[in-house]
Structure formats: structure tokens, C-alpha cells
Design a protein around this motif. Structure first.
Motif, PDB file in Angstrom:
ATOM      1  N   ALA A 319       0.922  -1.228  -0.337  1.00 27.66           N
ATOM      2  CA  ALA A 319       0.082  -0.267   0.063  1.00 27.66           C
ATOM      3  C   ALA A 319       0.314   1.340  -0.288  1.00 27.66           C
ATOM      4  O   ALA A 319       0.656   2.402  -0.541  1.00 27.66           O
ATOM      5  CB  ALA A 319      -0.721   0.072   1.207  1.00 27.66           C
ATOM      6  N   ALA A 320       2.037   1.160   0.933  1.00 23.78           N
ATOM      7  CA  ALA A 320       2.822   2.311   0.479  1.00 23.78           C
ATOM      8  C   ALA A 320       3.064   2.290  -1.200  1.00 23.78           C
ATOM      9  O   ALA A 320       4.126   3.775  -0.660  1.00 23.78           O
ATOM     10  CB  ALA A 320       4.380   2.720   2.081  1.00 23.78           C
ATOM     11  N   THR A 321       4.340   1.445  -1.454  1.00 22.60           N
ATOM     12  CA  THR A 321       4.643   1.912  -2.430  1.00 22.60           C
ATOM     13  C   THR A 321       3.515   2.571  -3.140  1.00 22.60           C
ATOM     14  O   THR A 321       3.884   3.452  -4.280  1.00 22.60           O
ATOM     15  CB  THR A 321       5.057   0.503  -2.962  1.00 22.60           C
ATOM     16  N   PHE A 322       2.225   1.410  -3.358  1.00 29.79           N
ATOM     17  CA  PHE A 322       1.274   2.442  -4.437  1.00 29.79           C
ATOM     18  C   PHE A 322       1.087   3.337  -3.642  1.00 29.79           C
ATOM     19  O   PHE A 322       0.515   4.714  -4.935  1.00 29.79           O
ATOM     20  CB  PHE A 322      -0.083   1.489  -4.400  1.00 29.79           C
ATOM     21  N   LEU A 323       0.919   4.485  -2.542  1.00 30.68           N
ATOM     22  CA  LEU A 323       1.003   5.140  -2.179  1.00 30.68           C
ATOM     23  C   LEU A 323       1.584   6.737  -3.048  1.00 30.68           C
ATOM     24  O   LEU A 323       1.690   7.493  -3.193  1.00 30.68           O
ATOM     25  CB  LEU A 323       1.046   5.521  -1.202  1.00 30.68           C
ATOM     26  N   GLY A 324       3.075   5.597  -2.405  1.00 28.19           N
ATOM     27  CA  GLY A 324       4.137   6.541  -3.787  1.00 28.19           C
ATOM     28  C   GLY A 324       3.734   6.765  -4.506  1.00 28.19           C
ATOM     29  O   GLY A 324       4.086   8.022  -5.327  1.00 28.19           O
ATOM     30  N   MET A 325       3.439   6.065  -5.900  1.00 31.73           N
ATOM     31  CA  MET A 325       3.339   5.921  -7.423  1.00 31.73           C
ATOM     32  C   MET A 325       1.916   7.071  -7.866  1.00 31.73           C
ATOM     33  O   MET A 325       2.392   7.892  -8.737  1.00 31.73           O
ATOM     34  CB  MET A 325       2.997   4.329  -7.562  1.00 31.73           C
ATOM     35  N   GLU A 326       1.325   6.233  -6.231  1.00 33.72           N
ATOM     36  CA  GLU A 326      -0.638   7.869  -7.284  1.00 33.72           C
ATOM     37  C   GLU A 326       0.068   9.679  -6.703  1.00 33.72           C
ATOM     38  O   GLU A 326      -0.032   9.680  -7.397  1.00 33.72           O
ATOM     39  CB  GLU A 326      -1.389   6.912  -6.478  1.00 33.72           C
ATOM     40  N   LEU A 327       1.330   9.342  -6.311  1.00 31.93           N
ATOM     41  CA  LEU A 327       1.407  10.440  -5.415  1.00 31.93           C
ATOM     42  C   LEU A 327       2.226  11.046  -5.734  1.00 31.93           C
ATOM     43  O   LEU A 327       1.960  12.765  -6.518  1.00 31.93           O
ATOM     44  CB  LEU A 327       1.415  10.493  -3.581  1.00 31.93           C
ATOM     45  N   PHE A 328       2.967  10.511  -6.204  1.00 31.76           N
ATOM     46  CA  PHE A 328       4.870  10.968  -6.227  1.00 31.76           C
ATOM     47  C   PHE A 328       5.313  10.649  -7.011  1.00 31.76           C
ATOM     48  O   PHE A 328       6.094  11.443  -7.944  1.00 31.76           O
ATOM     49  CB  PHE A 328       5.420  11.179  -5.509  1.00 31.76           C
ATOM     50  N   GLY A 329       4.644   9.919  -8.418  1.00 28.30           N
ATOM     51  CA  GLY A 329       5.245   9.342  -9.798  1.00 28.30           C
ATOM     52  C   GLY A 329       5.770   7.705  -9.317  1.00 28.30           C
ATOM     53  O   GLY A 329       5.595   7.858  -8.351  1.00 28.30           O
ATOM     54  N   PRO A 330       5.651   7.129 -10.636  1.00 30.52           N
ATOM     55  CA  PRO A 330       6.583   5.456 -10.632  1.00 30.52           C
ATOM     56  C   PRO A 330       7.817   5.391 -10.079  1.00 30.52           C
ATOM     57  O   PRO A 330       8.084   4.606  -9.827  1.00 30.52           O
ATOM     58  CB  PRO A 330       6.153   4.802 -11.165  1.00 30.52           C
ATOM     59  N   SER A 331       8.951   6.759 -10.219  1.00 31.46           N
ATOM     60  CA  SER A 331      10.274   5.980 -10.534  1.00 31.46           C
ATOM     61  C   SER A 331      10.787   5.637  -9.671  1.00 31.46           C
ATOM     62  O   SER A 331      11.785   4.703  -9.329  1.00 31.46           O
ATOM     63  CB  SER A 331      10.782   7.313 -11.436  1.00 31.46           C
ATOM     64  N   ALA A 332      10.323   6.494  -8.422  1.00 36.48           N
ATOM     65  CA  ALA A 332      10.373   5.965  -7.319  1.00 36.48           C
ATOM     66  C   ALA A 332      10.306   4.470  -6.219  1.00 36.48           C
ATOM     67  O   ALA A 332      10.287   4.570  -5.179  1.00 36.48           O
ATOM     68  CB  ALA A 332      11.651   7.327  -5.882  1.00 36.48           C
ATOM     69  N   TRP A 333       9.218   3.752  -6.633  1.00 38.33           N
ATOM     70  CA  TRP A 333       8.270   2.716  -6.374  1.00 38.33           C
ATOM     71  C   TRP A 333       9.279   1.236  -5.609  1.00 38.33           C
ATOM     72  O   TRP A 333       9.065   1.241  -4.603  1.00 38.33           O
ATOM     73  CB  TRP A 333       7.751   1.923  -7.441  1.00 38.33           C
ATOM     74  N   PHE A 334      10.445   0.872  -6.207  1.00 40.77           N
ATOM     75  CA  PHE A 334      10.935   0.065  -5.501  1.00 40.77           C
ATOM     76  C   PHE A 334      11.748   0.774  -4.689  1.00 40.77           C
ATOM     77  O   PHE A 334      11.852   0.133  -3.133  1.00 40.77           O
ATOM     78  CB  PHE A 334      12.267  -0.542  -6.599  1.00 40.77           C
TER      79      PHE A 334
END
Length: 367
Positions: A319-334
Motif C-alpha cells: 500500500a505504501a508503494t502504491f501510495l508513493g506511485m499515485e502521489l509522487f509518480g512511479p520512478s522511485a517505487w522500489f
């Protein structure tokens, strides 16, 4: 034929659940927005404390109870209220209309998604939060459907507006950069550990107070009133959403400490609300301060702190990973995923949800 009928019945119930949850989230957010623009009334804290100590707040009154906490200036969040509302709506559907156990999870997904505008994070929050490290794959379609539909209802039926965050990007690879990110993860894990332990100390100390009954609620309000009246705590009053963008452009690390203490006191003394937004603020401000010390990109560090402190304490790394992707973009997902794992294990066995269990195959912290 019976299977088709059951499928259509469940689909109709999911639509109704998602629409109702999205509608209530929109109402809840509209009330919070009104409170934010009309100020907080700290002198009401003893009265609100008296109310909460005198009456056990049922789930169907959690929205007005949280409004009261924010109106009085308590440093609490909002996701707990939305998730509880969705879960209880789903529970009623499951008990009264069908025997399926999927609806409480779907309601939680709808509540989280519609209150933050993050449907993927909402769906996986509901899937992860019950048992750390375990997901029931049969619940994925319903949670995804409810999260996306409730978010659609909130956005397009009621016109809910969510804060827009800056996109963040990873710099060029270097061993030093990733070593610094690992240190940031350990730093956030330490903050998570201190947050949970200080909250536990406050709850235990207040439980042992010689004052009991309604007077205990008045005492809680007076304590919080005294603390929030101190100048360094003024920015911690209420939800604090006006400070959510600050750590992406400037450094104010002291705020993280004061917000941590104010939130621990507010929740530990019995005021109602969630923990996500305070933890977003604590994590992002602390991480931006860390970035200034180690010359890390400010926006990236703030985004990591934003999602990983909450995700680690909630024990929900996906959930934290997807939250970061949805709010800030996907580049730093890992990066979001790895640092959330560091926080998850570094914070200890207990997170912000006391009834969580751990999957048998996962290594468990010793503390």
C-alpha cells in the motif's frame, strides 16, 4: 444460474457499498475543510474529552466524533475514520444481506481510496492490514473495484478536490546515494519506534491516573489544551494539511518532533481520528531534515518519509508503494517498498493497529 445470480447480487452490493462509502468520505472531507477554514477551538478540548470519556463512540458516529476532535484542535488524522466507516458498512452488508466475508475488506478499500484519492493504495491497504505479509487473493477484485468506484464517486459525483503533490525522480545511480537511502530508512525506523513507544507510555500513564470517570475526560482535555497552547506546538493543532507540501521545498525538521508528541498525546488521551496524515507530516518533515544533512534530493526524501513512515507502522508495504506511485509518480517505487520494509521491521512487532497478526513464515522483530 445460481452462480450468476450470486455474482450479480454481490456486484450490486459492492456498487452500493462503494457509492455509500465514497459519499460519506466526501461529506467527511467537506466537514474537515469547513473546520480548517473556520479555526480550532482549543478551549473546547475539556468538553470534547468529557464526551469521549463518558460515552463509547459507536462506529456509526465516528465521523461526527472525528469532526469534534478536529474542531477542538486535537492532532489527529482522517484515514481511520474513513476506513472504519467503510468497514462497518461492509460488515452490515455481510451480516444482514449475504454471508460473504469480502464486504468489510471492500469497504475499507473504498474508505481509504476515497479519503486520499489513491485507489490502488486503498485496495492494497485493505488487503494487507489484517495479517502482516499475507494477502487473500480472492479479495483482490472486490477491493480494487470498490476502491476505484468509491474514488470515482468522490471525485466526479461530489467534486472532491485532493492536494496535488510534486513528481519526484531518482538521480543517477551511485553507491553513496543508496547507502544514504539505507541510512534514511534506519532513521525513519527509529522515528517509528519512538512514535509507537511514546504513544504506549502515554496510554499506560493515563490509564493509571487516579482521576476516573467523566473527570478523566476533562483532565485529558486540560492536558492537551495546556500542551497545544505552547508556541512550539501551534503548528501541530488540527489536521495540519496546510503543511503537507512544505517539506518538498523547505526544511523544518523541528516540526516532526512537535507533531509526533502532539499526535501521541491526542490519541493517547482518547481523542478520535486516524494517524495517516500526522504520520505523513512527521515522516516527510523528518526526512527533509535528513536530506539537508546528507545532501539528498529534498523532494525525493520527503516523499519517502511521507509514505514509508506510515506504511511501516501500518505494516502495509505494498500500500505504501502504491501510495508513493499515485502521489509522487512511479520512478522511485522500489525505494518506497524497500524503505517501508526497513521501517516495518525496525519499528517492532506492534504497529498502529493493535489487532494485526503476522504470517507464520515471516521473521518477527524480537521487540
Amino acid at each position: 444460474m445460481a452462480q450468476i445470480k450470486a455474482f450479480l447480487t454481490n456486484l450490486g452490493l459492492l456498487v452500493a457499498l462503494s457509492f455509500a462509502t465514497g459519499s460519506l468520505s466526501s461529506l467527511f472531507l467537506a466537514g474537515l475543510d469547513w473546520i480548517q477554514h473556520n479555526g480550532s477551538y482549543l478551549y473546547a478540548l475539556p468538553l470534547v474529552g468529557l464526551i469521549f470519556q463518558s460515552f463509547k463512540v459507536p462506529a456509526y458516529l465516528i465521523i461526527p466524533a472525528t469532526w469534534l476532535s478536529h474542531l477542538a484542535g486535537a492532532s489527529v488524522g482522517r484515514e481511520g475514520t474513513a476506513v472504519t466507516t467503510g468497514r462497518e458498512l461492509g460488515r452490515v452488508l455481510g451480516e444482514k444481506i449475504t454471508s460473504s466475508t469480502i464486504f468489510p475488506k471492500a469497504g475499507m478499500a473504498a474508505g481509504f481510496a476515497s479519503v486520499f484519492g489513491t485507489p490502488l493504495a486503498g485496495a492494497f491497504f485493505a488487503l494487507e492490514v489484517g495479517e502482516v505479509g499475507k494477502i487473500n487473493f480472492r479479495h483482490i477484485p472486490a477491493c480494487l473495484f470498490s476502491a476505484f468506484f468509491a474514488n470515482y464517486v468522490s471525485l466526479h459525483v461530489y467534486g472532491t478536490k485532493h492536494l496535488s503533490y510534486p513528481s519526484v525522480f531518482l538521480p543517477s545511480f551511485s553507491a553513496t546515494f543508496y547507502a544514504q537511502l539505507a541510512l534514511l530508512g534506519l532513521f525513519l525506523a527509529l522515528i517509528a519506534f519512538l512514535y509507537k513507544r511514546s504513544e504506549s507510555i502515554i496510554i499506560a500513564a493515563f490509564d493509571k491516573s487516579p482521576v476516573q470517570g467523566p473527570l478523566k475526560g476533562i483532565l485529558a482535555g486540560l492536558i492537551l489544551f495546556g500542551v497545544l497552547s505552547i508556541p512550539v506546538f501551534h503548528e501541530t493543532i488540527g489536521l495540519g494539511s496546510e503543511f503537507l507540501l512544505r517539506p518538498f521545498t523547505s526544511v523544518a525538521p523541528d516540526f516532526a518532533l512537535w507533531k509526533l508528541l502532539a499526535t501521541n498525546l491526542s490519541l493517547g488521551l482518547g481523542f478520535k481520528g486516524g494517524e495517516a496524515t500526522p504520520l505523513f507530516l512527521i515522516g516527510s518533515h523528518a526526512a527533509s531534515g535528513f536530506a539537508s544533512w546528507f545532501s539528498l534530493p529534498l523532494g525525493l526524501s520527503a516523499a519517502i518519509g511521507f509514505v514509508s513512515l506510515y506504511g511501516g507502522l501500518a505494516k502495509t508495504p505494498l500500500a505504501a508503494t502504491f501510495l508513493g506511485m499515485e502521489l509522487f509518480g512511479p520512478s522511485a517505487w522500489f525505494i518506497y517498498f524497500i524503505i517501508t520494509l526497513i521501517v516495518l521491521f525496525g519499528a517492532g512487532k506492534k504497529g498502529i493497529f493493535s489487532n494485526q497478526t503476522w504470517a507464520d513464515y515471516l521473521p518477527k522483530p524480537i521487540y
